[in-house]
Enzyme design. Sequence first.
Site, PDB file in Angstrom:
ATOM      1  CG  ASP A  45      -2.149   1.156   1.169  1.00 24.83           C
ATOM      2  OD1 ASP A  45      -2.057   1.576   0.051  1.00 24.83           O
ATOM      3  OD2 ASP A  45      -2.557   1.157   2.213  1.00 24.83           O
ATOM      4  CD  GLU A  77      -5.554   6.493   3.155  1.00 20.95           C
ATOM      5  OE1 GLU A  77      -4.554   6.420   3.788  1.00 20.95           O
ATOM      6  OE2 GLU A  77      -5.917   6.529   2.000  1.00 20.95           O
TER       7      GLU A  77
HETATM    8  C1  BGC Z   1      -4.724   3.645   1.244  1.00 19.78           C
HETATM    9  C2  BGC Z   1      -5.260   2.182   0.454  1.00 19.78           C
HETATM   10  C3  BGC Z   1      -5.780   2.840  -0.896  1.00 19.78           C
HETATM   11  C4  BGC Z   1      -4.364   3.313  -1.518  1.00 19.78           C
HETATM   12  C5  BGC Z   1      -4.501   3.883  -3.258  1.00 19.78           C
HETATM   13  C6  BGC Z   1      -3.786   4.378   0.464  1.00 19.78           C
HETATM   14  O1  BGC Z   1      -3.618   5.400   1.098  1.00 19.78           O
HETATM   15  O2  BGC Z   1      -4.439   3.158   2.415  1.00 19.78           O
HETATM   16  O3  BGC Z   1      -6.468   1.964   0.895  1.00 19.78           O
HETATM   17  O4  BGC Z   1      -6.121   1.579  -1.857  1.00 19.78           O
HETATM   18  O5  BGC Z   1      -4.000   4.643  -0.846  1.00 19.78           O
HETATM   19  O6  BGC Z   1      -5.257   5.107  -3.191  1.00 19.78           O
END
Ligand code: BGC
Length: 630
Positions: free
Chosen positions: A314, A509
């Site tokens: 990730d 997030e």
């Molecule tokens: C997140 C993921 C996401 C990825 C792509 C990351 O910051 O934790 O869940 O899929 O970004 O956008």
Amino acid sequence: MQISPSHVIHLLFIAAGIVALVLVASPRNMPPSLNGAIYGDETLPIDARVNDLLVHMTLEEKIGQMALVEKNSVHELDDVATYGLGAILSGAGGKPENNTPEGWRAMIGQFTNASRSSRIGIPILYGVDANHGNGNVPDATIFPHALGLGATRDPELVEHIARATAEESLATGAQWNFSPSLDLPTDIRWGRIYEAFSDDPELAGELGAAYIRGLQEFTPAVAAAAKHYIGAGSMAWQTSSNKDFFIDQGITPPDEKTLRDAYLPPFQRAIEANALSIMTGLNAWGDTKVSASRYLLTDVLKNELHFNGFVVSDWYGIYEIAPGTYDSTVTAINAGVDMVMLPYDYVQFISDVKKAVGRGAISESRIDDAARRILRAKFALGLFDADDAAVDLSVIGSELHRALAREAVGKSLVLLKNDDSILPLSIHSKKIRIAGSAADNIGMQSGAWTVEWQGVDGNWLPGATSILAGIRQATGPDAIVQYDKDGTFAEKDIADIGIAIVGEKPYAEGWGDAANPTLSADDMAAIKRLRASTRHLIVILISGRPLIITDDISNWDALVASWLPGSEGEGVADALFGNVPFGGKLPMYWPRSIKQLPFDWTDSSASARPLFPRGFGLTTESLKNPKSNR
Ligand code: BGC
């Protein structure tokens, strides 16, 4: 025959020539010829095609497949073919300048064509976060975020929603969705709760599997990325490795029993549903970042659970493993990461991996294994065989999908309080006063991951309906619906019904990590004013998680948890006015106080009693027999 010294010299020259020829023609220096390659033959089984393709690839081409690059950091379009990049993503909010379905198609099409123009012509995978519909596109149908779907407890509905999402993603050219989230949240202070279906491993696994089926079991398919493996949702407060966050990217306690009993089963379900990829979490398990754990990725996930898809890391996650990019990369790939998400620098990544293979720090067989897993997924999706048939863009935000979303909203609402059976309301209720920050704000009811990472504010998504508009549409001609966000009404009479539609502003997030998730002072003031000017007060919460409301709830006659319902605000009105019954059940525990966090659902002592238990939800009857006639 006599051999003269000149003969010897001559023979030596010939021998040297042969050695040189062998060296030049060896796979390290010259790409294997593609003559006789059969991987393009659609009639062959996938494994035969993958095997054949691997034989024809150089080490560099295999390493290229392991790179997943954020589209804004692709320096030049030619790099896609030059480095043979395996995949490209739009990080949240990574939209084309022309953010329309056509704009998306053109952007993804350019990258795909570039990848096809490489020597070996392996098409890229294009990935997006379409976690509540393909919310990257303003015209898309925005479904309830996963926590709301958890409240429906309806796998069939979830499968349909995933299918509709797949169709709206495919229309833009994206064949990979970084969903579903199988996280199990235990602490409402975390900013990613609404992305998860439930804190119940069984429910999360069941709905996650349904979602994966909806994405993958149709042609054309979209690859799922079940995430975030593993332990995401149980990170401890103030352990984040990001200085701006509190929980997100934090530390999951190193307790293997909980990990295995709770966090592993949903991933097991995802594997049974053939998830083509699994994304690692940004959290650590004890003192090891998950992306660095050979035990979790290779021993458990691949060897014990027999996961055959590919593991993708990730965001910038792998670079949090060790101080330098080289050491981080070596550790992550040896741990079992097959594809690395690279928001910034793919040139560095490719050079680190090449260097590591050259030094024997990463084995060629590990690279082969990673490339094999990725290619298998690409063949399974039919990327090599795709024709450029005309695509029907009208699926995006179609009436059919919006009707499905509306149905999901109605089913996702959880009725937590309903004194005197005030709900459902009659459509002939005389005067309804509406207030609150979320009443007339489609951006707020949609939550984050809508056009922008952190969501949007206001009512500009085409084709969407606010909750206020939904209520206005639902009420009869004799009803008077008055609205003021702050709850200030000029008339001094007391209205029959007050509906406060209040909640959280969008967040994504770690930016949603909050010490005390509750209602804002503005919303509380609006509720107070509304209360004073109405006989019966209904509170509708729009939030990405349970909020601490213990001290306020006794002042409200009815309370509805509406989560983040998305673009179809009519779905809320459907239940309020009895077109559909209230039937949603809490997908997670609703704590009484932040002192109870992280919530331990195995603790049965009085102090651990939640305000509402998981599974709680009152029911009403549907319109054919509205009980209330206020
Ligand atoms: C997140 C993921 C996401 C990825 C792509 C990351 O910051 O934790 O869940 O899929 O970004 O956008």
